[in-house]
Scaffold this motif. Structure first.
Motif, PDB file in Angstrom:
ATOM      1  N   HIS A  53       0.866  -1.190   0.000  1.00  0.00           N
ATOM      2  CA  HIS A  53       0.000   0.000   0.000  1.00  0.00           C
ATOM      3  C   HIS A  53       0.898   1.234   0.000  1.00  0.00           C
ATOM      4  CE1 HIS A  53      -3.354   2.540   0.580  1.00  0.00           C
ATOM      5  NE2 HIS A  53      -4.157   1.641   1.132  1.00  0.00           N
ATOM      6  N   VAL A  54       1.291   1.653  -1.190  1.00  0.00           N
ATOM      7  CA  VAL A  54       2.301   2.700  -1.339  1.00  0.00           C
ATOM      8  C   VAL A  54       1.894   4.001  -0.657  1.00  0.00           C
ATOM      9  CG1 VAL A  54       3.527   4.146  -3.000  1.00  0.00           C
ATOM     10  CG2 VAL A  54       3.193   1.718  -3.472  1.00  0.00           C
ATOM     11  N   THR A  55       0.670   4.445  -0.856  1.00  0.00           N
ATOM     12  CA  THR A  55       0.264   5.728  -0.284  1.00  0.00           C
ATOM     13  C   THR A  55       0.246   5.690   1.235  1.00  0.00           C
ATOM     14  OG1 THR A  55      -2.050   5.093  -0.604  1.00  0.00           O
ATOM     15  CG2 THR A  55      -1.033   6.468  -2.301  1.00  0.00           C
ATOM     16  N   SER A  56      -0.112   4.543   1.809  1.00  0.00           N
ATOM     17  CA  SER A  56      -0.098   4.427   3.268  1.00  0.00           C
ATOM     18  C   SER A  56       1.329   4.431   3.803  1.00  0.00           C
ATOM     19  CB  SER A  56      -0.812   3.140   3.704  1.00  0.00           C
ATOM     20  OG  SER A  56      -2.191   3.209   3.441  1.00  0.00           O
ATOM     21  N   ILE A  57       2.225   3.726   3.135  1.00  0.00           N
ATOM     22  CA  ILE A  57       3.611   3.636   3.592  1.00  0.00           C
ATOM     23  C   ILE A  57       4.255   5.011   3.681  1.00  0.00           C
ATOM     24  CG2 ILE A  57       5.927   2.833   2.914  1.00  0.00           C
ATOM     25  CD1 ILE A  57       4.518   0.324   1.754  1.00  0.00           C
ATOM     26  N   PHE A  58       3.968   5.853   2.709  1.00  0.00           N
ATOM     27  CA  PHE A  58       4.589   7.181   2.671  1.00  0.00           C
ATOM     28  C   PHE A  58       3.645   8.299   3.137  1.00  0.00           C
ATOM     29  CE2 PHE A  58       7.063   4.764  -0.497  1.00  0.00           C
ATOM     30  CZ  PHE A  58       8.324   4.926   0.053  1.00  0.00           C
ATOM     31  N   ILE A 104      10.477   6.077  -8.788  1.00  0.00           N
ATOM     32  CA  ILE A 104      10.796   5.075  -7.772  1.00  0.00           C
ATOM     33  C   ILE A 104      10.278   3.710  -8.194  1.00  0.00           C
ATOM     34  CG2 ILE A 104      10.429   4.409  -5.358  1.00  0.00           C
ATOM     35  CD1 ILE A 104       9.779   7.457  -4.874  1.00  0.00           C
ATOM     36  N   VAL A 105      11.163   2.704  -8.156  1.00  0.00           N
ATOM     37  CA  VAL A 105      10.749   1.315  -8.348  1.00  0.00           C
ATOM     38  C   VAL A 105      10.734   0.679  -6.962  1.00  0.00           C
ATOM     39  CG1 VAL A 105      11.276  -0.924  -9.366  1.00  0.00           C
ATOM     40  CG2 VAL A 105      11.746   1.176 -10.651  1.00  0.00           C
ATOM     41  N   MET A 106       9.583   0.165  -6.561  1.00  0.00           N
ATOM     42  CA  MET A 106       9.427  -0.380  -5.222  1.00  0.00           C
ATOM     43  C   MET A 106       9.021  -1.844  -5.269  1.00  0.00           C
ATOM     44  SD  MET A 106       7.148   1.129  -2.124  1.00  0.00           S
ATOM     45  CE  MET A 106       6.788   0.157  -0.683  1.00  0.00           C
ATOM     46  N   GLY A 107       9.958  -2.717  -4.923  1.00  0.00           N
ATOM     47  CA  GLY A 107       9.679  -4.141  -4.833  1.00  0.00           C
ATOM     48  C   GLY A 107       9.254  -4.523  -3.433  1.00  0.00           C
ATOM     49  N   HIS A 108       9.037  -5.812  -3.218  1.00  0.00           N
ATOM     50  CA  HIS A 108       8.621  -6.263  -1.893  1.00  0.00           C
ATOM     51  C   HIS A 108       8.977  -7.730  -1.680  1.00  0.00           C
ATOM     52  CE1 HIS A 108       5.029  -8.706  -3.062  1.00  0.00           C
ATOM     53  NE2 HIS A 108       5.062  -7.902  -4.120  1.00  0.00           N
ATOM     54  N   THR A 109       8.965  -8.140  -0.425  1.00  0.00           N
ATOM     55  CA  THR A 109       9.247  -9.533  -0.082  1.00  0.00           C
ATOM     56  C   THR A 109       8.023 -10.398  -0.344  1.00  0.00           C
ATOM     57  OG1 THR A 109       8.552  -9.141   2.209  1.00  0.00           O
ATOM     58  CG2 THR A 109      10.904  -8.853   1.707  1.00  0.00           C
ATOM     59  N   ASN A 110       8.261 -11.702  -0.414  1.00  0.00           N
ATOM     60  CA  ASN A 110       7.180 -12.676  -0.612  1.00  0.00           C
ATOM     61  C   ASN A 110       6.363 -12.372  -1.864  1.00  0.00           C
ATOM     62  OD1 ASN A 110       7.196 -12.058   2.702  1.00  0.00           O
ATOM     63  ND2 ASN A 110       7.477 -14.192   2.106  1.00  0.00           N
ATOM     64  N   CYS A 111       7.048 -11.991  -2.928  1.00  0.00           N
ATOM     65  CA  CYS A 111       6.382 -11.613  -4.179  1.00  0.00           C
ATOM     66  C   CYS A 111       6.029 -12.861  -4.993  1.00  0.00           C
ATOM     67  CB  CYS A 111       7.293 -10.698  -4.994  1.00  0.00           C
ATOM     68  SG  CYS A 111       6.579 -10.165  -6.571  1.00  0.00           S
ATOM     69  N   LEU A 193      13.632   0.667  -4.145  1.00  0.00           N
ATOM     70  CA  LEU A 193      13.255   0.332  -2.780  1.00  0.00           C
ATOM     71  C   LEU A 193      12.764  -1.106  -2.711  1.00  0.00           C
ATOM     72  CD1 LEU A 193      11.140   3.501  -1.874  1.00  0.00           C
ATOM     73  CD2 LEU A 193      13.529   3.070  -1.266  1.00  0.00           C
ATOM     74  N   LEU A 194      12.917  -1.717  -1.531  1.00  0.00           N
ATOM     75  CA  LEU A 194      12.372  -3.054  -1.285  1.00  0.00           C
ATOM     76  C   LEU A 194      11.660  -3.032   0.061  1.00  0.00           C
ATOM     77  CD1 LEU A 194      12.357  -5.891  -2.651  1.00  0.00           C
ATOM     78  CD2 LEU A 194      14.156  -6.515  -1.056  1.00  0.00           C
ATOM     79  N   HIS A 195      10.368  -3.295   0.026  1.00  0.00           N
ATOM     80  CA  HIS A 195       9.524  -3.258   1.222  1.00  0.00           C
ATOM     81  C   HIS A 195       9.365  -4.655   1.797  1.00  0.00           C
ATOM     82  CE1 HIS A 195       6.261  -2.459   3.930  1.00  0.00           C
ATOM     83  NE2 HIS A 195       5.370  -3.105   3.198  1.00  0.00           N
ATOM     84  N   ASP A 196       9.624  -4.795   3.090  1.00  0.00           N
ATOM     85  CA  ASP A 196       9.431  -6.069   3.782  1.00  0.00           C
ATOM     86  C   ASP A 196       8.018  -6.092   4.341  1.00  0.00           C
ATOM     87  OD1 ASP A 196       9.346  -8.093   5.885  1.00  0.00           O
ATOM     88  OD2 ASP A 196      11.510  -8.261   5.592  1.00  0.00           O
ATOM     89  N   ILE A 197       7.173  -6.925   3.788  1.00  0.00           N
ATOM     90  CA  ILE A 197       5.764  -6.949   4.184  1.00  0.00           C
ATOM     91  C   ILE A 197       5.601  -7.331   5.649  1.00  0.00           C
ATOM     92  CG2 ILE A 197       3.566  -8.160   3.843  1.00  0.00           C
ATOM     93  CD1 ILE A 197       4.192  -8.260   0.878  1.00  0.00           C
ATOM     94  N   GLY A 198       6.374  -8.329   6.095  1.00  0.00           N
ATOM     95  CA  GLY A 198       6.209  -8.827   7.455  1.00  0.00           C
ATOM     96  C   GLY A 198       6.668  -7.877   8.540  1.00  0.00           C
ATOM     97  N   THR A 199       7.787  -7.205   8.326  1.00  0.00           N
ATOM     98  CA  THR A 199       8.346  -6.320   9.349  1.00  0.00           C
ATOM     99  C   THR A 199       7.968  -4.864   9.136  1.00  0.00           C
ATOM    100  OG1 THR A 199      10.413  -5.848   8.155  1.00  0.00           O
ATOM    101  CG2 THR A 199      10.339  -7.861   9.510  1.00  0.00           C
ATOM    102  N   GLY A 200       7.477  -4.538   7.927  1.00  0.00           N
ATOM    103  CA  GLY A 200       7.181  -3.147   7.606  1.00  0.00           C
ATOM    104  C   GLY A 200       8.410  -2.346   7.239  1.00  0.00           C
ATOM    105  N   GLY A 201       9.564  -3.020   7.144  1.00  0.00           N
ATOM    106  CA  GLY A 201      10.819  -2.334   6.846  1.00  0.00           C
ATOM    107  C   GLY A 201      10.939  -1.902   5.401  1.00  0.00           C
TER     108      GLY A 201
END
Length: 213
Positions: A53-58, A104-111, A193-201
């Motif tokens: 949820h990009v808008t929420s994260i930022f 910005i290219v934003m990836g994530h874990t558990n993709c 960027l790489l977003h960690d879904i589980g930790t929110g990092g």
């Protein structure tokens, strides 16, 4: 078209809740956006994954981000071949018309898309190899990334391929003439960027490695 159905009641209820609260509290802002058009500061290319949820994260407001989502947040290389290219069209519009300052290219874990690419490239998903597989042909963009990680220990391959989904996309962005021109003239900066879904990092890419923000 008889197969088109009304919106589910729970979504109708949520809409009315937003319109009565969030919209009403910011009516002048929304009207300004409608009358003056959008002037987003950044474009974000992220995954379709519902957990990102990009808008929420930022904490972004309406009108702040120009967002494009696709499977595994991938950018194809510049290929003006006359085919339909949704991602490339979005990038062109953001850079040449909206003149965004950051891309910005934003990836994530558990993709799931990255996992599918790993399965396909390692020979365990023959259905994705079919020419009729939209997912498989899209994940071909990440094949060079698989070649970079395939010799790593098994447990490291998918996390490393998630990082490659960001790195490959940034490399491909620079094959677009209007992107490279904007970057080289200091009119726009690229970010990974790489977003960690589980930790929110959140980790950022410096061209060689990912480090915590």
């Amino acid at each position: 078209m008889s197969m088109i159905q009304p919106l589910p009641p729970y979504l109708v209820q949520r809409f009315h809740g937003w319109h009565a609260t969030g919209y009403q509290a910011n009516r002048s802002w929304y009207r300004r956006l409608a009358e003056d058009g959008q002037r987003p500061r950044a474009m974000v290319i992220s995954c379709c994954d519902s957990r990102v949820h990009v808008t929420s994260i930022f904490g972004a407001d309406s009108g702040e981000f120009f967002i494009h989502r696709n499977i595994a947040n991938l950018v194809p290389p510049f290929t003006p071949d006359g085919e339909q290219h949704g991602t490339s069209a979005a990038i062109e519009y953001a850079v040449t018309t909206l003149h965004v300052a950051q891309l910005i290219v934003m990836g994530h874990t558990n993709c799931g898309g990255v996992d599918a690419c790993h399965e396909m490239c390692s020979g365990h998903a023959p259905d994705l190899e079919a020419s009729t597989s939209f997912v498989g042909r899209w994940m071909d963009i990440l094949r060079p990334g698989y070649e970079r990680v395939k010799d790593l220990p098994a447990e490291r391959q998918i996390p490393a391929l998630e990082e490659q989904a960001v790195a490959i996309s940034l490399e491909n962005l620079m094959t677009f003439p209007f992107v490279s021109a904007a970057v080289e003239s200091d009119q726009m900066t690229l970010h990974g960027l790489l977003h960690d879904i589980g930790t929110g990092g959140l980790r950022q890419y410096d061209g060689e490695r990912f480090t915590a923000v």
